[in-house]
Scaffold this active site. Structure first.
Site, PDB file in Angstrom:
ATOM      1  N   HIS A 186      58.957   6.130  -5.831  1.00 23.93           N
ATOM      2  CA  HIS A 186      57.577   5.766  -5.504  1.00 23.93           C
ATOM      3  C   HIS A 186      57.558   4.748  -4.371  1.00 23.93           C
ATOM      4  CE1 HIS A 186      56.723   7.615  -9.405  1.00 23.93           C
ATOM      5  NE2 HIS A 186      55.469   7.713  -8.992  1.00 23.93           N
ATOM      6  N   LYS A 231      54.286  -0.013  -6.230  1.00 20.16           N
ATOM      7  CA  LYS A 231      54.055   0.429  -7.620  1.00 20.16           C
ATOM      8  C   LYS A 231      54.556  -0.645  -8.578  1.00 20.16           C
ATOM      9  CE  LYS A 231      54.639   4.252 -10.851  1.00 20.16           C
ATOM     10  NZ  LYS A 231      53.255   4.187 -11.292  1.00 20.16           N
TER      11      LYS A 231
HETATM   12  N1  LIG Z   1      47.499   8.997 -13.632  1.00 25.32           N
HETATM   13  C1  LIG Z   1      47.683   9.335 -12.367  1.00 25.32           C
HETATM   14  O1  LIG Z   1      47.602  10.509 -11.970  1.00 25.32           O
HETATM   15  C2  LIG Z   1      47.970   8.237 -11.380  1.00 25.32           C
HETATM   16  C3  LIG Z   1      48.085   8.514 -10.017  1.00 25.32           C
HETATM   17  C4  LIG Z   1      48.274   7.447  -9.141  1.00 25.32           C
HETATM   18  C5  LIG Z   1      48.355   6.143  -9.630  1.00 25.32           C
HETATM   19  N2  LIG Z   1      48.267   5.933 -10.966  1.00 25.32           N
HETATM   20  C6  LIG Z   1      48.253   4.576 -11.537  1.00 25.32           C
HETATM   21  O2  LIG Z   1      46.991   4.009 -11.179  1.00 25.32           O
HETATM   22  C7  LIG Z   1      47.139   2.600 -11.051  1.00 25.32           C
HETATM   23  C8  LIG Z   1      46.645   2.157  -9.672  1.00 25.32           C
HETATM   24  O3  LIG Z   1      47.533   2.645  -8.684  1.00 25.32           O
HETATM   25  P1  LIG Z   1      47.239   2.437  -7.116  1.00 25.32           P
HETATM   26  O4  LIG Z   1      48.467   2.899  -6.419  1.00 25.32           O
HETATM   27  O5  LIG Z   1      45.935   3.029  -6.762  1.00 25.32           O
HETATM   28  O6  LIG Z   1      47.175   0.834  -7.074  1.00 25.32           O
HETATM   29  P2  LIG Z   1      46.477  -0.128  -6.010  1.00 25.32           P
HETATM   30  O7  LIG Z   1      46.339   0.538  -4.693  1.00 25.32           O
HETATM   31  O8  LIG Z   1      47.260  -1.411  -6.077  1.00 25.32           O
HETATM   32  O9  LIG Z   1      45.006  -0.380  -6.575  1.00 25.32           O
HETATM   33  C9  LIG Z   1      44.795  -1.176  -7.711  1.00 25.32           C
HETATM   34  C10 LIG Z   1      43.301  -1.317  -7.927  1.00 25.32           C
HETATM   35  O10 LIG Z   1      43.121  -2.082  -9.117  1.00 25.32           O
HETATM   36  C11 LIG Z   1      42.229  -3.156  -8.854  1.00 25.32           C
HETATM   37  N3  LIG Z   1      42.596  -4.285  -9.707  1.00 25.32           N
HETATM   38  C12 LIG Z   1      43.767  -4.961  -9.760  1.00 25.32           C
HETATM   39  N4  LIG Z   1      43.693  -5.951 -10.680  1.00 25.32           N
HETATM   40  C13 LIG Z   1      42.454  -5.879 -11.213  1.00 25.32           C
HETATM   41  C14 LIG Z   1      41.752  -6.624 -12.205  1.00 25.32           C
HETATM   42  N5  LIG Z   1      42.335  -7.667 -12.823  1.00 25.32           N
HETATM   43  N6  LIG Z   1      40.476  -6.277 -12.495  1.00 25.32           N
HETATM   44  C15 LIG Z   1      39.870  -5.244 -11.869  1.00 25.32           C
HETATM   45  N7  LIG Z   1      40.472  -4.497 -10.915  1.00 25.32           N
HETATM   46  C16 LIG Z   1      41.745  -4.819 -10.606  1.00 25.32           C
HETATM   47  C17 LIG Z   1      42.434  -3.482  -7.393  1.00 25.32           C
HETATM   48  O11 LIG Z   1      41.303  -4.186  -6.915  1.00 25.32           O
HETATM   49  P3  LIG Z   1      41.376  -5.150  -5.604  1.00 25.32           P
HETATM   50  O12 LIG Z   1      41.618  -4.261  -4.428  1.00 25.32           O
HETATM   51  O13 LIG Z   1      40.036  -5.777  -5.603  1.00 25.32           O
HETATM   52  O14 LIG Z   1      42.525  -6.091  -5.867  1.00 25.32           O
HETATM   53  C18 LIG Z   1      42.562  -2.069  -6.814  1.00 25.32           C
HETATM   54  O15 LIG Z   1      41.278  -1.508  -6.654  1.00 25.32           O
HETATM   55  C19 LIG Z   1      48.617   2.303 -11.328  1.00 25.32           C
HETATM   56  O16 LIG Z   1      48.783   1.968 -12.692  1.00 25.32           O
HETATM   57  C20 LIG Z   1      49.302   3.639 -11.039  1.00 25.32           C
HETATM   58  O17 LIG Z   1      50.519   3.802 -11.728  1.00 25.32           O
HETATM   59  C21 LIG Z   1      48.082   6.947 -11.842  1.00 25.32           C
END
Ligand SMILES: NC(=O)c1ccc[n+]([C@@H]2O[C@H](COP(=O)([O-])OP(=O)(O)OC[C@H]3O[C@@H](n4cnc5c(N)ncnc54)[C@H](OP(=O)(O)O)[C@@H]3O)[C@@H](O)[C@H]2O)c1
Length: 249
Positions: free
Chosen positions: A154, A158
């Site tokens: 990844h 991540k």
């Molecule tokens: N299930 C699936 O198919 C799939 C696919 C992709 C990713 N994921 C998972 O989805 C999650 C996010 O991944 P990503 O790559 O999109 O991460 P990312 O780009 O770091 O985005 C994280 C998001 O969470 C918000 N956030 C962080 N801390 C928070 C809090 N305390 N309260 C409210 N919002 C908060 C951030 O807001 P700010 O920008 O305001 O900090 C941002 O909008 C991870 O756990 C990843 O493993 C799952």
């Protein structure tokens, strides 16, 4: 479901949340009723998602949304997500969660809470079509092979390691072979240039079978999430972690 499904999206500013949010805005049968973030609170969605007409502002807490059904979609990080998901369930909302890294105790608490409240929850480690199919292919291969190792790679941002998808594949193999989870080796790579890649290598004398899935961009997840939003009401009182019920027609 009658009328558009009202969706509150947590993680709207994130890499995956942006893709999911654009897909929700484009869907005729759903309305984006709220957007939650952390550092971008107060920012309008149309400035975060250029070219989109979303005029909501990012908020820090769950907004008050009238009407039924309401679905929380969460792509954030596990600590805040866990309490947000419980709060949404207590409000009588359904939840479709892509955030990975929940403990088994947290998953059990979510399961108990949805049973009590009679709403549906999906905790799906990977919403892409290929990830669902790789599980099925791996289960088939595991009927004939008895040794495998997993490699997941990844992007370096991540937070959890190994990935939820790799853990799930390892759990499947351990279950199928009647072994402890620790007996299925999982190698995790974090490197620039990677998005999300899963590889299962089955070995037997003189041969290796490799089953591999690559996500090159996050649009791979959106169709599965939209399906989850549309179908979650049908799983009232249940927590689903297997993508099958969502992906199968
Ligand atoms: N299930 C699936 O198919 C799939 C696919 C992709 C990713 N994921 C998972 O989805 C999650 C996010 O991944 P990503 O790559 O999109 O991460 P990312 O780009 O770091 O985005 C994280 C998001 O969470 C918000 N956030 C962080 N801390 C928070 C809090 N305390 N309260 C409210 N919002 C908060 C951030 O807001 P700010 O920008 O305001 O900090 C941002 O909008 C991870 O756990 C990843 O493993 C799952």
């Amino acid at each position: 479901m009658s009328g558009p499904i009202q969706v509150v999206l947590a993680g709207a500013s994130g890499r995956t949340g942006r893709e999911v949010g654009r897909a929700i805005l484009s869907a005729d049968d759903m309305t984006l009723a709220g957007a939650i973030g952390n550092t971008q609170v107060g920012m309008r969605l149309d400035s975060l998602w250029p070219g989109q007409s979303g005029d909501l502002e990012i908020t820090a807490a769950l907004p008050w949304v009238e009407g039924n059904p309401v679905v929380l979609v969460d792509f954030t990080e596990p600590k805040s997500s866990y309490s947000r998901v419980l709060e949404a369930i207590d409000r009588g909302w359904h939840v479709v969660v892509g955030t990975t890294g929940f403990t088994s105790t947290e998953r059990q608490s979510i399961r108990d809470r949805v049973q009590e409240r009679g709403v549906g929850a999906a905790l799906i480690a990977n919403f892409s079509l290929g990830a669902w199919l790789i599980e099925r292919l791996v289960e088939e291969a595991a009927r004939y092979f008895s040794e495998a190792e997993l490699v997941e790679a990844h992007h370096p941002h991540k937070k959890d390691r190994p990935s939820g998808t790799a853990k799930r594949l390892a759990e499947r193999l351990a279950h199928q072979w009647g072994r402890d989870l620790e007996q299925i080796p999982v190698h995790a790579i974090r490197l620039p240039g990677m998005v999300a890649h899963q590889e299962v290598l089955f070995g037997a004398p003189g041969q290796v079978l490799t089953i591999r899935h690559d996500v090159h961009d996050r649009s791979a997840y959106t169709e599965g999430v939209l399906r989850g939003i549309r179908r979650i009401e049908g799983f009232a009182g249940q927590l689903i972690e297997d993508p099958g019920p969502i992906m199968m027609d």
